[in-house]
Design an enzyme around this catalytic site. Structure first.
Site, mmCIF file in Angstrom:
data_model
loop_
_atom_site.group_PDB
_atom_site.id
_atom_site.type_symbol
_atom_site.label_atom_id
_atom_site.label_comp_id
_atom_site.label_asym_id
_atom_site.label_seq_id
_atom_site.Cartn_x
_atom_site.Cartn_y
_atom_site.Cartn_z
ATOM 1 N N GLU A 39 -62.190 102.007 10.005
ATOM 2 C CA GLU A 39 -62.745 101.058 11.015
ATOM 3 C C GLU A 39 -61.355 101.121 11.928
ATOM 4 O O GLU A 39 -60.360 101.035 11.209
ATOM 5 C CB GLU A 39 -63.120 99.747 10.365
ATOM 6 C CG GLU A 39 -63.164 98.574 11.725
ATOM 7 C CD GLU A 39 -63.085 97.190 10.997
ATOM 8 O OE1 GLU A 39 -62.449 96.859 9.950
ATOM 9 O OE2 GLU A 39 -63.816 96.288 11.734
ATOM 10 N N ASN A 63 -66.461 96.999 18.720
ATOM 11 C CA ASN A 63 -65.814 97.580 17.403
ATOM 12 C C ASN A 63 -66.675 98.513 17.167
ATOM 13 O O ASN A 63 -67.978 98.516 16.462
ATOM 14 C CB ASN A 63 -65.475 96.708 16.264
ATOM 15 C CG ASN A 63 -64.986 96.975 15.146
ATOM 16 O OD1 ASN A 63 -64.743 98.369 14.968
ATOM 17 N ND2 ASN A 63 -64.359 96.068 14.429
ATOM 18 N N LYS A 74 -70.346 97.417 16.029
ATOM 19 C CA LYS A 74 -70.456 96.505 14.862
ATOM 20 C C LYS A 74 -71.058 95.166 15.134
ATOM 21 O O LYS A 74 -70.803 94.593 16.404
ATOM 22 C CB LYS A 74 -68.719 95.897 14.364
ATOM 23 C CG LYS A 74 -68.746 95.043 13.349
ATOM 24 C CD LYS A 74 -67.308 94.849 13.005
ATOM 25 C CE LYS A 74 -66.929 94.014 11.744
ATOM 26 N NZ LYS A 74 -65.624 94.012 11.414
ATOM 27 N N GLU A 87 -61.610 88.810 15.647
ATOM 28 C CA GLU A 87 -62.612 89.894 16.125
ATOM 29 C C GLU A 87 -63.703 89.163 16.826
ATOM 30 O O GLU A 87 -64.141 89.598 17.889
ATOM 31 C CB GLU A 87 -63.379 90.351 14.805
ATOM 32 C CG GLU A 87 -62.421 91.273 14.070
ATOM 33 C CD GLU A 87 -63.280 92.136 13.191
ATOM 34 O OE1 GLU A 87 -63.028 92.183 11.964
ATOM 35 O OE2 GLU A 87 -64.310 92.975 13.447
ATOM 36 N N CYS A 134 -67.194 97.377 8.348
ATOM 37 C CA CYS A 134 -66.663 96.405 7.507
ATOM 38 C C CYS A 134 -67.584 95.201 7.029
ATOM 39 O O CYS A 134 -68.091 95.394 6.187
ATOM 40 C CB CYS A 134 -65.447 95.834 8.336
ATOM 41 S SG CYS A 134 -64.165 95.144 7.273
ATOM 42 N N ASN A 174 -61.343 97.304 7.233
ATOM 43 C CA ASN A 174 -59.838 96.752 7.459
ATOM 44 C C ASN A 174 -60.065 95.086 6.507
ATOM 45 O O ASN A 174 -60.530 94.441 7.225
ATOM 46 C CB ASN A 174 -59.349 96.431 8.747
ATOM 47 C CG ASN A 174 -59.006 97.804 9.476
ATOM 48 O OD1 ASN A 174 -57.622 97.938 9.437
ATOM 49 N ND2 ASN A 174 -59.962 98.334 9.836
#
Ligand code: ING
Length: 303
Positions: A46, A109, A126, A145, A171, A196
């Site tokens: 990612e 993302n 994402k 995020e 993720c 991550n």
């Protein structure tokens, strides 16, 4: 059988000052190593082109946008696409995507799947964004995020490539069983998941020692319960003072980890999968057609 030689290309820490060109050089080195093994599909983590910037609070949008890609391929990433063609090796790549739509700018993302000809054959944005959106001074590091990205608008799709049906997620998505079930219902046979994941989870530090266990638990369960191969790929190691887990691995449709990283650095994890092995599960214990009882599941889709 439908053999497919796959690899997880785990990346060690990416420093804040590291340029995209320097990171791409590390990725190309892993692609070269993978080529020697005959790898056909390699997966990177990612947000693989920069340090994990949501660990910091930024107010100036220009500072934030410096971590985003406005085009893909770009000058710095073109060499990955060239290598795909040269090595006949497709790849999954995570990056921060900036999209200009008229006078609005959107931030996602994102991950893409690129095939052996160097063409983008799939994109994912994402869906499950963890963390918070305002500065929280009690945290040793931020996880912003929800400040820097919008939730993905493409859903969980599958893409015909590499002789099978490929899926992607990113993720935190891997912690949610719905992710795998939607992909499974769309016949995904191999799902790639970059991550991550900090060792330290500020809201529940008593769980810090469980991060590697939870990482494997959720992906092994997802693989088994939906009869799919899973490739989990970490950005690992102590990155700008923040310890990120490694544990990149390849999981077969029975939920067994068949190959796993041993370090917290750049490391290639290789396996020759057989996509037909999904049937061992999908035609038996999780034969959706025969055994699913969706009329009992309605709460799952209620907000
Ligand atoms: N990172 C983490 C992840 O879901 C996290 C956030 C860490 C959630 C530990 C829960 C526990 O793996 C990203 N980028 O989603």
């Amino acid at each position: 059988s439908r053999p497919l030689k796959i690899a997880a290309a785990q990346l060690g820490p990416i420093a804040r000052e590291e340029t995209r060109t320097e990171v791409v050089a590390r990725c190309l080195k892993l692609m070269e190593e993978a080529h020697a093994l005959g790898v056909e599909l390699i997966a990177f983590p990612e947000l693989a082109l920069t340090t994990f910037f949501p660990r910091w609070y930024f107010e100036d949008q220009a500072d934030i946008d410096s971590f985003f890609e406005t085009e893909m391929p770009s000058a710095e990433t073109q060499s990955l696409f060239d290598a795909a063609k040269k090595y006949q090796m497709g790849f999954y790549l995570g990056y921060a995507e900036l999209v200009k739509e008229g006078d609005t700018t959107r931030h996602f993302n994102t991950t893409i799947i690129v095939d052996k000809t160097g063409e983008i054959v799939g994109k994912y944005r994402k869906v499950h964004l963890p963390g918070h959106s305002e500065y929280e001074d009690w945290r040793p590091f931020q996880h912003l995020e929800r400040r820097y990205f919008e939730s993905g608008d493409l859903g969980f799709q599958t893409f015909d490539a590499f002789g099978g049906k490929m899926g992607m997620c990113i993720c935190n998505d891997r912690r949610w069983p719905e992710t795998y079930r939607v992909l499974g219902l769309r016949d995904a046979e191999l799902v790639m998941i970059g991550y991550n994941t900090p060792v330290h989870y500020p809201q529940a530090p008593e769980h810090d020692h469980l991060q590697d266990f939870h990482n494997e638990l959720v992906m092994q369960a997802g693989a088994y319960q939906n009869g799919m191969w899973i490739v989990g790929v970490a950005k690992a190691g102590k990155e700008e003072g923040c310890d990120l887990i490694g544990g990149s691995c390849i999981i077969d449709p029975t939920g067994q980890i068949v190959a796993q990283a041993k370090t917290l650095e750049d490391e290639l994890v290789f396996f020759e999968a057989d996509l037909d092995r999904c049937d061992e599960i999908r035609k038996n214990v999780f034969n959706f057609q025969r055994y699913r009882e969706p009329e009992n599941y309605t709460p799952i889709t209620e907000p």
